[in-house]
Design an enzyme around this catalytic site. Structure first.
Site, PDB file in Angstrom:
ATOM      1  N   GLY A 203      -4.210  -9.818  22.881  1.00  0.00           N
ATOM      2  CA  GLY A 203      -5.575 -10.160  21.999  1.00  0.00           C
ATOM      3  C   GLY A 203      -6.694  -9.891  22.724  1.00  0.00           C
ATOM      4  O   GLY A 203      -6.870  -9.175  23.513  1.00  0.00           O
ATOM      5  N   SER A 204      -7.982 -10.843  22.304  1.00  0.00           N
ATOM      6  CA  SER A 204      -9.205 -10.714  22.689  1.00  0.00           C
ATOM      7  C   SER A 204      -9.155 -11.233  24.004  1.00  0.00           C
ATOM      8  O   SER A 204     -10.594 -11.015  24.529  1.00  0.00           O
ATOM      9  CB  SER A 204     -10.179 -11.722  21.672  1.00  0.00           C
ATOM     10  N   THR A 205      -8.506 -11.479  24.871  1.00  0.00           N
ATOM     11  CA  THR A 205      -8.628 -11.853  26.137  1.00  0.00           C
ATOM     12  C   THR A 205      -9.212 -10.416  26.755  1.00  0.00           C
ATOM     13  O   THR A 205      -9.578 -10.684  28.159  1.00  0.00           O
ATOM     14  CB  THR A 205      -7.419 -12.631  26.760  1.00  0.00           C
TER      15      THR A 205
END
Length: 597
Positions: free
Chosen positions: A314-316
Protein backbone atom coordinates in the site's frame (compact mmCIF):
# COMPACT_ATOMS: atom_id res chain seq x y z
CA UNK A 1 76.23 -81.47 41.41
CA UNK A 2 79.14 -83.04 43.37
CA UNK A 3 77.86 -85.24 46.19
CA UNK A 4 79.99 -85.77 49.37
CA UNK A 5 80.38 -89.54 50.17
CA UNK A 6 78.83 -90.74 53.42
CA UNK A 7 81.88 -92.87 54.40
CA UNK A 8 85.05 -90.97 53.31
CA UNK A 9 87.98 -93.49 53.36
CA UNK A 10 90.44 -91.15 55.03
CA UNK A 11 88.13 -90.43 57.93
CA UNK A 12 87.21 -94.10 58.27
CA UNK A 13 90.89 -95.07 58.56
CA UNK A 14 91.49 -92.31 61.10
CA UNK A 15 88.48 -93.47 63.16
CA UNK A 16 89.67 -97.05 63.20
CA UNK A 17 93.13 -95.97 64.18
CA UNK A 18 91.64 -94.09 67.14
CA UNK A 19 89.32 -96.98 68.01
CA UNK A 20 86.15 -95.00 67.10
CA UNK A 21 83.03 -96.42 65.44
CA UNK A 22 83.13 -95.59 61.63
CA UNK A 23 79.29 -95.77 61.48
CA UNK A 24 79.13 -92.53 63.46
CA UNK A 25 80.80 -90.72 60.56
CA UNK A 26 78.20 -92.08 58.12
CA UNK A 27 75.29 -91.03 60.32
CA UNK A 28 76.76 -87.51 60.75
CA UNK A 29 77.27 -87.03 57.02
CA UNK A 30 73.76 -88.32 56.32
CA UNK A 31 72.33 -85.75 58.80
CA UNK A 32 74.26 -82.92 57.18
CA UNK A 33 73.09 -83.99 53.72
CA UNK A 34 69.45 -84.02 54.86
CA UNK A 35 69.79 -80.57 56.45
CA UNK A 36 71.26 -79.17 53.21
CA UNK A 37 68.45 -80.66 51.13
CA UNK A 38 65.88 -79.23 53.58
CA UNK A 39 67.38 -75.73 53.46
CA UNK A 40 67.48 -75.80 49.68
CA UNK A 41 63.83 -76.89 49.45
CA UNK A 42 62.82 -74.17 51.95
CA UNK A 43 64.59 -71.46 49.94
CA UNK A 44 62.92 -72.66 46.73
CA UNK A 45 59.51 -72.59 48.42
CA UNK A 46 60.09 -69.11 49.84
CA UNK A 47 61.01 -67.78 46.39
CA UNK A 48 57.90 -69.31 44.87
CA UNK A 49 55.70 -67.88 47.60
CA UNK A 50 57.26 -64.45 47.08
CA UNK A 51 56.65 -64.56 43.32
CA UNK A 52 53.09 -65.78 43.85
CA UNK A 53 52.47 -63.05 46.42
CA UNK A 54 53.73 -60.37 44.08
CA UNK A 55 51.54 -61.75 41.30
CA UNK A 56 48.45 -61.65 43.54
CA UNK A 57 49.32 -58.12 44.69
CA UNK A 58 49.59 -56.87 41.10
CA UNK A 59 46.37 -58.63 40.12
CA UNK A 60 44.35 -57.21 42.99
CA UNK A 61 45.87 -53.76 42.38
CA UNK A 62 44.65 -53.82 38.76
CA UNK A 63 41.22 -55.11 39.81
CA UNK A 64 40.90 -52.45 42.51
CA UNK A 65 41.93 -49.67 40.13
CA UNK A 66 39.40 -50.84 37.56
CA UNK A 67 36.65 -50.99 40.14
CA UNK A 68 37.51 -47.48 41.30
CA UNK A 69 37.42 -46.20 37.73
CA UNK A 70 34.06 -47.82 37.09
CA UNK A 71 32.60 -46.38 40.26
CA UNK A 72 33.80 -42.88 39.33
CA UNK A 73 32.28 -42.88 35.81
CA UNK A 74 28.65 -42.53 34.73
CA UNK A 75 26.87 -45.75 33.96
CA UNK A 76 26.33 -46.42 30.27
CA UNK A 77 24.73 -49.15 28.25
CA UNK A 78 27.13 -51.43 26.38
CA UNK A 79 27.20 -50.76 22.67
CA UNK A 80 28.47 -52.53 19.67
CA UNK A 81 31.12 -50.98 17.47
CA UNK A 82 30.20 -50.57 13.83
CA UNK A 83 32.02 -48.99 10.91
CA UNK A 84 30.69 -45.74 9.43
CA UNK A 85 30.82 -41.96 9.78
CA UNK A 86 31.15 -40.52 13.24
CA UNK A 87 28.02 -38.84 14.58
CA UNK A 88 28.76 -35.25 15.61
CA UNK A 89 26.45 -34.49 18.52
CA UNK A 90 27.86 -31.18 19.81
CA UNK A 91 26.14 -28.01 18.57
CA UNK A 92 27.05 -24.41 19.37
CA UNK A 93 24.78 -22.31 21.58
CA UNK A 94 22.83 -19.35 20.22
CA UNK A 95 22.72 -16.15 22.27
CA UNK A 96 21.27 -12.68 21.89
CA UNK A 97 23.51 -9.63 21.44
CA UNK A 98 24.03 -9.42 25.22
CA UNK A 99 25.02 -13.06 25.70
CA UNK A 100 21.67 -14.34 26.98
CA UNK A 101 21.02 -17.92 25.88
CA UNK A 102 18.41 -18.49 23.19
CA UNK A 103 19.29 -22.08 22.29
CA UNK A 104 21.55 -24.58 24.04
CA UNK A 105 22.11 -28.31 24.48
CA UNK A 106 20.85 -30.56 27.26
CA UNK A 107 22.02 -34.09 28.08
CA UNK A 108 19.16 -36.56 28.00
CA UNK A 109 18.62 -40.23 27.13
CA UNK A 110 16.83 -42.18 24.44
CA UNK A 111 14.90 -45.37 25.13
CA UNK A 112 15.23 -48.42 22.92
CA UNK A 113 14.48 -52.10 23.26
CA UNK A 114 16.03 -55.50 22.50
CA UNK A 115 12.78 -57.53 22.41
CA UNK A 116 14.62 -60.87 22.35
CA UNK A 117 16.21 -60.06 25.71
CA UNK A 118 12.90 -59.28 27.41
CA UNK A 119 11.77 -61.56 30.21
CA UNK A 120 8.08 -60.67 30.09
CA UNK A 121 7.13 -58.61 26.97
CA UNK A 122 3.46 -58.38 27.94
CA UNK A 123 4.24 -56.90 31.34
CA UNK A 124 6.77 -54.49 29.81
CA UNK A 125 4.16 -53.25 27.31
CA UNK A 126 1.62 -52.69 30.07
CA UNK A 127 4.12 -50.82 32.26
CA UNK A 128 5.38 -48.64 29.40
CA UNK A 129 1.84 -47.46 28.67
CA UNK A 130 1.61 -46.24 32.26
CA UNK A 131 4.74 -44.14 31.74
CA UNK A 132 3.84 -43.02 28.19
CA UNK A 133 0.05 -42.78 27.86
CA UNK A 134 0.31 -42.02 24.12
CA UNK A 135 1.68 -45.54 23.48
CA UNK A 136 -0.61 -48.44 22.61
CA UNK A 137 -0.16 -51.61 24.67
CA UNK A 138 -1.43 -53.98 21.96
CA UNK A 139 0.88 -52.45 19.37
CA UNK A 140 3.85 -52.73 21.73
CA UNK A 141 3.06 -56.40 22.47
CA UNK A 142 2.88 -57.17 18.76
CA UNK A 143 6.19 -55.46 18.04
CA UNK A 144 7.92 -57.05 21.04
CA UNK A 145 6.99 -60.53 19.85
CA UNK A 146 7.38 -60.34 16.08
CA UNK A 147 11.02 -61.42 16.14
CA UNK A 148 12.77 -58.09 15.69
CA UNK A 149 16.07 -57.51 17.45
CA UNK A 150 15.90 -53.74 17.96
CA UNK A 151 13.31 -50.97 18.14
CA UNK A 152 13.22 -47.32 19.19
CA UNK A 153 10.71 -46.45 21.88
CA UNK A 154 11.49 -42.80 22.73
CA UNK A 155 14.03 -40.39 21.24
CA UNK A 156 14.20 -38.28 24.39
CA UNK A 157 13.28 -38.89 28.02
CA UNK A 158 12.77 -36.67 31.01
CA UNK A 159 14.60 -37.71 34.21
CA UNK A 160 11.28 -38.78 35.72
CA UNK A 161 10.40 -40.93 32.73
CA UNK A 162 13.85 -42.50 32.73
CA UNK A 163 13.52 -43.47 36.38
CA UNK A 164 10.05 -44.91 35.83
CA UNK A 165 11.32 -47.06 32.94
CA UNK A 166 14.32 -48.11 35.01
CA UNK A 167 11.93 -49.27 37.74
CA UNK A 168 10.27 -51.67 35.29
CA UNK A 169 13.47 -53.66 35.63
CA UNK A 170 13.48 -55.59 32.36
CA UNK A 171 16.88 -56.25 30.72
CA UNK A 172 15.37 -55.70 27.29
CA UNK A 173 14.84 -51.97 27.96
CA UNK A 174 17.98 -49.92 27.41
CA UNK A 175 19.00 -46.25 27.56
CA UNK A 176 21.32 -44.35 25.24
CA UNK A 177 22.84 -40.96 26.15
CA UNK A 178 22.42 -38.07 23.72
CA UNK A 179 22.16 -34.30 23.51
CA UNK A 180 18.94 -32.52 22.63
CA UNK A 181 18.33 -28.88 21.69
CA UNK A 182 16.69 -26.74 24.35
CA UNK A 183 15.06 -23.33 23.86
CA UNK A 184 14.82 -21.95 27.41
CA UNK A 185 12.60 -19.00 26.45
CA UNK A 186 9.83 -21.12 24.93
CA UNK A 187 8.00 -19.43 22.07
CA UNK A 188 10.01 -16.21 22.34
CA UNK A 189 11.79 -15.52 19.03
CA UNK A 190 10.42 -18.79 17.66
CA UNK A 191 10.40 -17.72 14.01
CA UNK A 192 13.99 -16.52 14.27
CA UNK A 193 15.34 -19.71 15.85
CA UNK A 194 13.12 -22.05 13.83
CA UNK A 195 13.81 -25.37 15.52
CA UNK A 196 15.84 -28.55 15.30
CA UNK A 197 15.50 -32.31 15.18
CA UNK A 198 17.66 -35.43 15.11
CA UNK A 199 19.54 -36.41 11.97
CA UNK A 200 21.86 -39.41 11.99
CA UNK A 201 21.41 -41.25 15.27
CA UNK A 202 22.64 -44.31 17.09
CA UNK A 203 21.98 -45.78 20.50
CA UNK A 204 24.87 -43.85 22.02
CA UNK A 205 24.53 -40.43 20.31
CA UNK A 206 22.45 -38.45 17.87
CA UNK A 207 23.16 -35.65 15.44
CA UNK A 208 21.16 -32.45 16.06
CA UNK A 209 20.29 -30.63 12.83
CA UNK A 210 18.38 -27.43 12.15
CA UNK A 211 14.93 -27.72 10.60
CA UNK A 212 13.93 -24.08 10.15
CA UNK A 213 14.91 -20.49 10.85
CA UNK A 214 18.48 -19.59 11.67
CA UNK A 215 19.09 -23.09 13.04
CA UNK A 216 18.86 -24.41 9.49
CA UNK A 217 20.25 -21.41 7.61
CA UNK A 218 23.48 -21.49 9.67
CA UNK A 219 23.48 -25.23 10.34
CA UNK A 220 27.06 -25.70 9.11
CA UNK A 221 28.33 -22.97 11.44
CA UNK A 222 26.47 -24.38 14.44
CA UNK A 223 27.68 -27.94 13.77
CA UNK A 224 31.30 -27.00 13.11
CA UNK A 225 33.38 -28.81 15.79
CA UNK A 226 36.02 -26.09 15.59
CA UNK A 227 33.42 -23.49 16.68
CA UNK A 228 31.35 -25.63 19.04
CA UNK A 229 32.64 -23.68 22.04
CA UNK A 230 31.87 -20.27 20.50
CA UNK A 231 28.19 -19.31 20.69
CA UNK A 232 26.49 -17.76 17.67
CA UNK A 233 25.67 -14.19 18.72
CA UNK A 234 22.52 -12.81 17.16
CA UNK A 235 21.68 -9.17 16.68
CA UNK A 236 18.39 -9.40 18.56
CA UNK A 237 17.96 -8.08 22.08
CA UNK A 238 15.94 -10.52 24.17
CA UNK A 239 14.30 -7.79 26.25
CA UNK A 240 13.24 -5.83 23.18
CA UNK A 241 12.07 -9.01 21.46
CA UNK A 242 9.90 -9.90 24.45
CA UNK A 243 8.45 -6.38 24.61
CA UNK A 244 7.62 -6.34 20.91
CA UNK A 245 5.93 -9.73 21.05
CA UNK A 246 3.90 -8.73 24.10
CA UNK A 247 2.64 -5.49 22.55
CA UNK A 248 2.06 -7.08 19.15
CA UNK A 249 0.00 -9.90 20.65
CA UNK A 250 -2.14 -7.44 22.60
CA UNK A 251 -2.54 -5.25 19.52
CA UNK A 252 -3.50 -8.19 17.30
CA UNK A 253 -6.18 -9.18 19.79
CA UNK A 254 -7.46 -5.62 20.22
CA UNK A 255 -7.63 -5.03 16.47
CA UNK A 256 -9.27 -8.43 15.80
CA UNK A 257 -6.50 -9.36 13.34
CA UNK A 258 -5.81 -12.95 12.27
CA UNK A 259 -2.05 -12.39 12.16
CA UNK A 260 0.65 -9.81 12.77
CA UNK A 261 4.33 -9.08 12.22
CA UNK A 262 6.78 -6.54 13.62
CA UNK A 263 10.41 -5.61 12.93
CA UNK A 264 12.86 -3.39 14.83
CA UNK A 265 16.00 -2.58 12.81
CA UNK A 266 19.11 -0.48 13.33
CA UNK A 267 19.16 1.90 10.35
CA UNK A 268 22.97 2.05 10.21
CA UNK A 269 24.06 -1.58 10.58
CA UNK A 270 20.93 -3.36 9.36
CA UNK A 271 20.93 -5.38 12.60
CA UNK A 272 17.48 -6.68 13.48
CA UNK A 273 16.88 -6.14 17.19
CA UNK A 274 13.47 -7.83 17.15
CA UNK A 275 11.47 -9.77 14.59
CA UNK A 276 8.08 -11.17 15.54
CA UNK A 277 5.37 -13.07 13.71
CA UNK A 278 2.02 -14.13 15.16
CA UNK A 279 0.63 -16.68 15.65
CA UNK A 280 3.77 -18.43 16.81
CA UNK A 281 4.85 -21.78 18.30
CA UNK A 282 7.23 -23.33 20.82
CA UNK A 283 10.38 -24.62 19.09
CA UNK A 284 10.84 -27.12 21.93
CA UNK A 285 7.74 -28.87 20.57
CA UNK A 286 7.55 -27.72 16.97
CA UNK A 287 4.06 -28.54 15.64
CA UNK A 288 3.12 -30.12 12.35
CA UNK A 289 -0.25 -28.51 11.70
CA UNK A 290 -2.68 -29.84 9.11
CA UNK A 291 -4.50 -26.91 7.51
CA UNK A 292 -7.87 -27.03 5.75
CA UNK A 293 -7.82 -26.93 1.95
CA UNK A 294 -9.17 -23.39 1.85
CA UNK A 295 -6.66 -22.07 4.41
CA UNK A 296 -3.96 -19.56 3.57
CA UNK A 297 -0.27 -20.37 4.19
CA UNK A 298 -0.22 -17.60 6.76
CA UNK A 299 -2.76 -19.46 8.87
CA UNK A 300 -0.03 -21.87 9.97
CA UNK A 301 1.83 -20.85 13.16
CA UNK A 302 5.04 -21.91 11.39
CA UNK A 303 4.62 -19.21 8.72
CA UNK A 304 6.94 -16.24 9.26
CA UNK A 305 4.84 -13.26 8.20
CA UNK A 306 7.73 -10.80 8.56
CA UNK A 307 9.89 -12.69 6.05
CA UNK A 308 7.74 -15.17 4.10
CA UNK A 309 4.67 -12.99 3.89
CA UNK A 310 4.66 -11.27 0.49
CA UNK A 311 2.00 -8.54 0.43
CA UNK A 312 0.95 -5.45 -1.46
CA UNK A 313 2.17 -2.90 1.06
CA UNK A 314 0.00 0.00 0.00
CA UNK A 315 0.82 3.64 0.56
CA UNK A 316 4.07 2.90 2.41
CA UNK A 317 5.59 2.83 -1.13
CA UNK A 318 4.71 6.47 -1.83
CA UNK A 319 7.80 7.83 -0.13
CA UNK A 320 9.96 5.96 -2.67
CA UNK A 321 8.36 7.86 -5.56
CA UNK A 322 8.93 11.18 -3.79
CA UNK A 323 12.54 10.30 -2.89
CA UNK A 324 13.37 9.20 -6.43
CA UNK A 325 11.84 12.31 -7.97
CA UNK A 326 14.00 14.47 -5.72
CA UNK A 327 17.07 12.32 -6.42
CA UNK A 328 16.56 12.81 -10.17
CA UNK A 329 16.14 16.56 -9.69
CA UNK A 330 12.62 16.48 -11.11
CA UNK A 331 11.10 18.24 -8.10
CA UNK A 332 11.64 19.29 -4.51
CA UNK A 333 9.56 18.99 -1.33
CA UNK A 334 7.53 22.11 -2.16
CA UNK A 335 7.06 21.44 -5.88
CA UNK A 336 3.35 21.49 -6.75
CA UNK A 337 1.91 18.33 -8.28
CA UNK A 338 -1.41 17.65 -9.99
CA UNK A 339 -3.66 15.97 -7.41
CA UNK A 340 -7.04 16.46 -9.05
CA UNK A 341 -9.07 13.28 -8.52
CA UNK A 342 -10.20 11.07 -10.05
CA UNK A 343 -7.37 10.58 -12.53
CA UNK A 344 -8.25 8.78 -15.76
CA UNK A 345 -5.55 6.71 -17.45
CA UNK A 346 -6.88 4.76 -20.39
CA UNK A 347 -9.70 2.62 -19.09
CA UNK A 348 -8.51 2.99 -15.50
CA UNK A 349 -9.69 5.52 -12.92
CA UNK A 350 -7.28 6.39 -10.11
CA UNK A 351 -9.24 7.52 -7.05
CA UNK A 352 -8.47 8.69 -3.55
CA UNK A 353 -9.57 6.98 -0.35
CA UNK A 354 -13.31 7.45 0.23
CA UNK A 355 -13.59 9.43 -3.02
CA UNK A 356 -11.80 12.50 -1.70
CA UNK A 357 -10.21 15.11 -3.95
CA UNK A 358 -7.07 16.82 -2.64
CA UNK A 359 -6.60 18.82 -5.85
CA UNK A 360 -6.14 20.64 -7.90
CA UNK A 361 -2.55 20.87 -6.65
CA UNK A 362 -0.52 19.55 -3.76
CA UNK A 363 3.13 19.97 -2.81
CA UNK A 364 5.21 16.80 -2.89
CA UNK A 365 5.31 16.92 0.91
CA UNK A 366 1.53 17.16 1.13
CA UNK A 367 1.14 14.33 -1.38
CA UNK A 368 2.88 12.15 1.22
CA UNK A 369 1.14 13.74 4.21
CA UNK A 370 -2.35 13.31 2.75
CA UNK A 371 -1.40 10.00 1.08
CA UNK A 372 -2.67 11.12 -2.32
CA UNK A 373 -2.85 8.31 -4.89
CA UNK A 374 -3.34 10.75 -7.75
CA UNK A 375 -0.45 13.00 -6.73
CA UNK A 376 1.87 9.99 -6.36
CA UNK A 377 0.75 8.68 -9.76
CA UNK A 378 1.72 11.94 -11.45
CA UNK A 379 5.12 11.86 -9.73
CA UNK A 380 5.65 8.26 -10.91
CA UNK A 381 4.77 9.12 -14.51
CA UNK A 382 7.41 11.84 -14.51
CA UNK A 383 9.97 9.31 -13.27
CA UNK A 384 9.02 6.66 -15.83
CA UNK A 385 8.74 2.89 -15.59
CA UNK A 386 12.35 2.00 -16.36
CA UNK A 387 13.81 4.40 -13.81
CA UNK A 388 11.21 3.34 -11.26
CA UNK A 389 12.22 -0.31 -11.67
CA UNK A 390 15.90 0.55 -11.35
CA UNK A 391 15.31 2.49 -8.13
CA UNK A 392 13.19 -0.22 -6.51
CA UNK A 393 15.74 -2.81 -7.57
CA UNK A 394 18.50 -0.75 -5.96
CA UNK A 395 16.47 -0.77 -2.72
CA UNK A 396 16.33 -4.59 -2.83
CA UNK A 397 12.72 -5.09 -3.89
CA UNK A 398 13.47 -7.42 -6.80
CA UNK A 399 15.28 -10.20 -4.89
CA UNK A 400 14.71 -12.19 -1.69
CA UNK A 401 16.17 -10.55 1.40
CA UNK A 402 19.63 -11.92 2.31
CA UNK A 403 18.76 -12.27 6.00
CA UNK A 404 20.05 -15.43 7.72
CA UNK A 405 16.74 -17.32 7.70
CA UNK A 406 16.12 -20.35 5.51
CA UNK A 407 12.58 -19.11 4.81
CA UNK A 408 13.86 -15.85 3.28
CA UNK A 409 15.29 -17.60 0.22
CA UNK A 410 11.84 -18.54 -1.06
CA UNK A 411 10.22 -15.17 -0.29
CA UNK A 412 10.78 -13.61 -3.70
CA UNK A 413 8.79 -10.43 -4.40
CA UNK A 414 5.91 -10.79 -6.86
CA UNK A 415 6.52 -8.51 -9.83
CA UNK A 416 4.32 -7.67 -12.84
CA UNK A 417 5.23 -9.54 -16.03
CA UNK A 418 4.95 -6.30 -18.03
CA UNK A 419 5.76 -2.87 -16.64
CA UNK A 420 3.23 -0.73 -18.48
CA UNK A 421 2.41 2.83 -17.48
CA UNK A 422 -0.53 1.68 -15.38
CA UNK A 423 1.86 -0.60 -13.47
CA UNK A 424 4.16 2.39 -12.91
CA UNK A 425 1.19 4.24 -11.47
CA UNK A 426 -0.14 1.49 -9.20
CA UNK A 427 3.31 0.45 -8.00
CA UNK A 428 3.99 4.01 -6.87
CA UNK A 429 1.27 3.65 -4.23
CA UNK A 430 1.99 0.04 -3.33
CA UNK A 431 -0.30 -1.98 -5.57
CA UNK A 432 0.60 -4.29 -8.42
CA UNK A 433 3.76 -5.67 -6.81
CA UNK A 434 4.21 -7.51 -3.54
CA UNK A 435 7.11 -7.69 -1.10
CA UNK A 436 7.73 -8.77 2.47
CA UNK A 437 7.67 -6.50 5.53
CA UNK A 438 11.42 -7.11 5.85
CA UNK A 439 11.97 -5.71 2.34
CA UNK A 440 10.08 -2.60 3.39
CA UNK A 441 11.93 -2.20 6.70
CA UNK A 442 15.29 -2.43 4.90
CA UNK A 443 14.25 0.21 2.35
CA UNK A 444 13.07 2.59 5.08
CA UNK A 445 16.36 2.05 6.92
CA UNK A 446 18.19 3.01 3.73
CA UNK A 447 16.31 6.32 3.64
CA UNK A 448 16.71 6.91 7.38
CA UNK A 449 20.50 6.46 7.48
CA UNK A 450 21.14 9.05 4.80
CA UNK A 451 20.77 6.98 1.64
CA UNK A 452 23.20 4.04 2.06
CA UNK A 453 21.79 0.63 1.19
CA UNK A 454 21.05 -1.48 4.26
CA UNK A 455 21.48 -5.25 4.27
CA UNK A 456 19.29 -6.81 6.98
CA UNK A 457 21.01 -9.25 9.30
CA UNK A 458 20.22 -11.32 12.37
CA UNK A 459 23.87 -11.83 13.29
CA UNK A 460 25.60 -9.34 15.57
CA UNK A 461 27.91 -7.12 13.54
CA UNK A 462 31.36 -6.08 14.71
CA UNK A 463 32.78 -4.22 11.73
CA UNK A 464 30.06 -2.93 9.44
CA UNK A 465 30.93 -2.12 5.86
CA UNK A 466 28.98 0.84 4.45
CA UNK A 467 26.47 -0.01 1.75
CA UNK A 468 26.32 1.51 -1.69
CA UNK A 469 24.72 4.93 -1.92
CA UNK A 470 21.19 4.81 -3.30
CA UNK A 471 20.32 8.48 -2.89
CA UNK A 472 21.97 11.72 -1.86
CA UNK A 473 22.05 12.52 1.83
CA UNK A 474 20.00 15.68 1.42
CA UNK A 475 17.30 13.73 -0.43
CA UNK A 476 17.17 11.18 2.39
CA UNK A 477 16.86 13.96 4.98
CA UNK A 478 14.03 15.59 3.05
CA UNK A 479 12.26 12.23 2.79
CA UNK A 480 12.54 11.65 6.54
CA UNK A 481 11.09 15.12 7.15
CA UNK A 482 8.12 14.21 4.95
CA UNK A 483 7.61 11.06 7.07
CA UNK A 484 7.73 13.22 10.17
CA UNK A 485 5.02 15.49 8.76
CA UNK A 486 2.80 12.44 8.16
CA UNK A 487 2.79 11.92 11.94
CA UNK A 488 2.56 15.60 12.87
CA UNK A 489 -0.36 16.49 10.59
CA UNK A 490 -1.20 13.51 8.40
CA UNK A 491 -2.64 10.01 8.38
CA UNK A 492 -0.43 8.70 11.22
CA UNK A 493 -1.20 11.21 13.95
CA UNK A 494 -1.77 8.39 16.45
CA UNK A 495 1.91 7.42 16.04
CA UNK A 496 3.10 10.48 17.92
CA UNK A 497 5.14 9.48 20.98
CA UNK A 498 6.06 12.53 23.00
CA UNK A 499 9.78 13.23 22.96
CA UNK A 500 10.74 10.67 20.28
CA UNK A 501 9.97 12.47 16.99
CA UNK A 502 8.42 9.55 15.14
CA UNK A 503 8.14 9.76 11.35
CA UNK A 504 6.42 7.17 9.22
CA UNK A 505 3.96 6.21 6.53
CA UNK A 506 0.75 4.23 6.66
CA UNK A 507 -0.29 1.65 4.10
CA UNK A 508 -3.69 0.01 3.65
CA UNK A 509 -3.98 -2.59 0.89
CA UNK A 510 -6.97 -4.72 -0.02
CA UNK A 511 -6.22 -8.44 0.18
CA UNK A 512 -6.23 -10.20 -3.19
CA UNK A 513 -8.49 -13.18 -3.80
CA UNK A 514 -7.07 -16.46 -5.06
CA UNK A 515 -9.55 -16.37 -7.90
CA UNK A 516 -8.64 -12.81 -8.88
CA UNK A 517 -9.79 -9.41 -7.73
CA UNK A 518 -9.74 -8.04 -4.19
CA UNK A 519 -11.78 -8.41 -1.04
CA UNK A 520 -13.72 -5.31 -0.05
CA UNK A 521 -13.61 -6.01 3.68
CA UNK A 522 -10.20 -7.66 4.14
CA UNK A 523 -6.99 -5.64 4.21
CA UNK A 524 -3.28 -5.82 4.99
CA UNK A 525 -2.33 -2.79 7.08
CA UNK A 526 1.24 -1.61 7.53
CA UNK A 527 2.92 1.23 9.33
CA UNK A 528 6.63 1.78 8.64
CA UNK A 529 8.29 4.36 10.86
CA UNK A 530 11.67 5.75 11.88
CA UNK A 531 12.71 7.53 15.07
CA UNK A 532 13.92 9.97 16.17
CA UNK A 533 13.32 11.89 12.92
CA UNK A 534 16.00 14.49 13.71
CA UNK A 535 18.67 11.76 13.88
CA UNK A 536 17.11 8.43 12.82
CA UNK A 537 18.42 5.37 14.65
CA UNK A 538 15.76 2.68 14.31
CA UNK A 539 12.99 1.48 12.03
CA UNK A 540 9.78 0.20 13.62
CA UNK A 541 7.44 -1.68 11.28
CA UNK A 542 4.10 -3.28 12.10
CA UNK A 543 1.89 -5.29 9.73
CA UNK A 544 -1.59 -6.57 10.63
CA UNK A 545 -3.52 -9.16 8.62
CA UNK A 546 -7.27 -8.47 8.32
CA UNK A 547 -7.51 -6.02 11.25
CA UNK A 548 -10.66 -4.13 12.12
CA UNK A 549 -11.07 -1.56 14.87
CA UNK A 550 -14.51 -1.96 16.43
CA UNK A 551 -14.13 0.60 19.22
CA UNK A 552 -16.06 3.26 17.27
CA UNK A 553 -19.58 3.42 15.94
CA UNK A 554 -18.42 1.94 12.61
CA UNK A 555 -15.70 -0.63 11.83
CA UNK A 556 -12.42 1.01 10.83
CA UNK A 557 -9.90 -0.93 8.74
CA UNK A 558 -7.28 1.64 7.75
CA UNK A 559 -3.71 1.47 9.00
CA UNK A 560 -4.06 4.82 10.79
CA UNK A 561 -6.58 3.24 13.15
CA UNK A 562 -5.04 -0.25 13.48
CA UNK A 563 -1.33 -0.65 12.78
CA UNK A 564 -0.33 2.87 13.87
CA UNK A 565 -1.46 2.63 17.54
CA UNK A 566 0.31 -0.72 17.90
CA UNK A 567 3.54 0.68 16.45
CA UNK A 568 3.27 3.74 18.70
CA UNK A 569 3.00 1.57 21.81
CA UNK A 570 6.00 -0.49 20.69
CA UNK A 571 8.04 2.70 20.20
CA UNK A 572 6.93 4.05 23.57
CA UNK A 573 8.03 0.83 25.30
CA UNK A 574 11.34 0.14 23.53
CA UNK A 575 12.76 3.65 23.19
CA UNK A 576 14.01 3.77 26.81
CA UNK A 577 15.42 0.24 26.42
CA UNK A 578 17.41 1.46 23.40
CA UNK A 579 18.84 4.35 25.43
CA UNK A 580 17.12 6.92 23.21
CA UNK A 581 16.74 10.05 25.29
CA UNK A 582 13.47 11.91 24.74
CA UNK A 583 13.70 15.38 23.24
CA UNK A 584 12.34 17.89 25.73
CA UNK A 585 10.81 20.90 24.03
CA UNK A 586 11.74 24.07 25.84
CA UNK A 587 9.14 26.72 26.38
CA UNK A 588 9.65 29.89 24.29
CA UNK A 589 11.20 32.86 26.10
CA UNK A 590 8.07 34.93 25.54
CA UNK A 591 6.23 32.53 27.81
CA UNK A 592 8.64 33.18 30.67
CA UNK A 593 7.87 36.09 32.97
CA UNK A 594 9.98 37.52 35.72
CA UNK A 595 8.92 37.03 39.30
CA UNK A 596 9.15 40.15 41.51
CA UNK A 597 9.39 39.84 45.24
Amino acid sequence: MTRTPLRPLARILQARAKGENPDTIERENLRLRHEHMRDKARNRAEVRLLVLGLAFFCLFTVIGARMGLLSATEAAEPRASAPGAEIIAQRADITDRNGRVLATNMLTHALYAHPRDMIDPDRVAAELVKVFPDMDAADLQRRFTDGRRFMWLRRTLSPEQMQAVHDIGDPGLLFGPREMRLYPNGALAAHILGGSSFGAEGVHSAEVIGTAGIEKALDDRLRDPAQAGDPLELSIDLTIQATVEEVLDAGMTMMNAKGAAAIIMDVHSGEILALASLPDFDPNDRPNPVLPKDAEPGDSPLFNRAVQGVYELGSTFKIFAAAQAMELGLMGPETMVDANAPMVWGKHRIKEFQGKNYGPLLSVTDVIVKSSNVGTAHIALQIGGLRQQAFLKALGFFEPTPVELIEARSARPLLPKKWADIVTITTSYGHGMSASPLHLASAYATIANGGELVTPTLVKQVNRKPGIRVMREEVARASVEMLRQVVVRGTASLAEVEGYEVGGKTGTADKPKRTGGYYKDKVINTFASVFPASDPQYVVLVTLDEPVDTTGTEPRRTAGWTAVPVAAEITRRIAPLLNIRPVVEQAPLTAVSAVHN
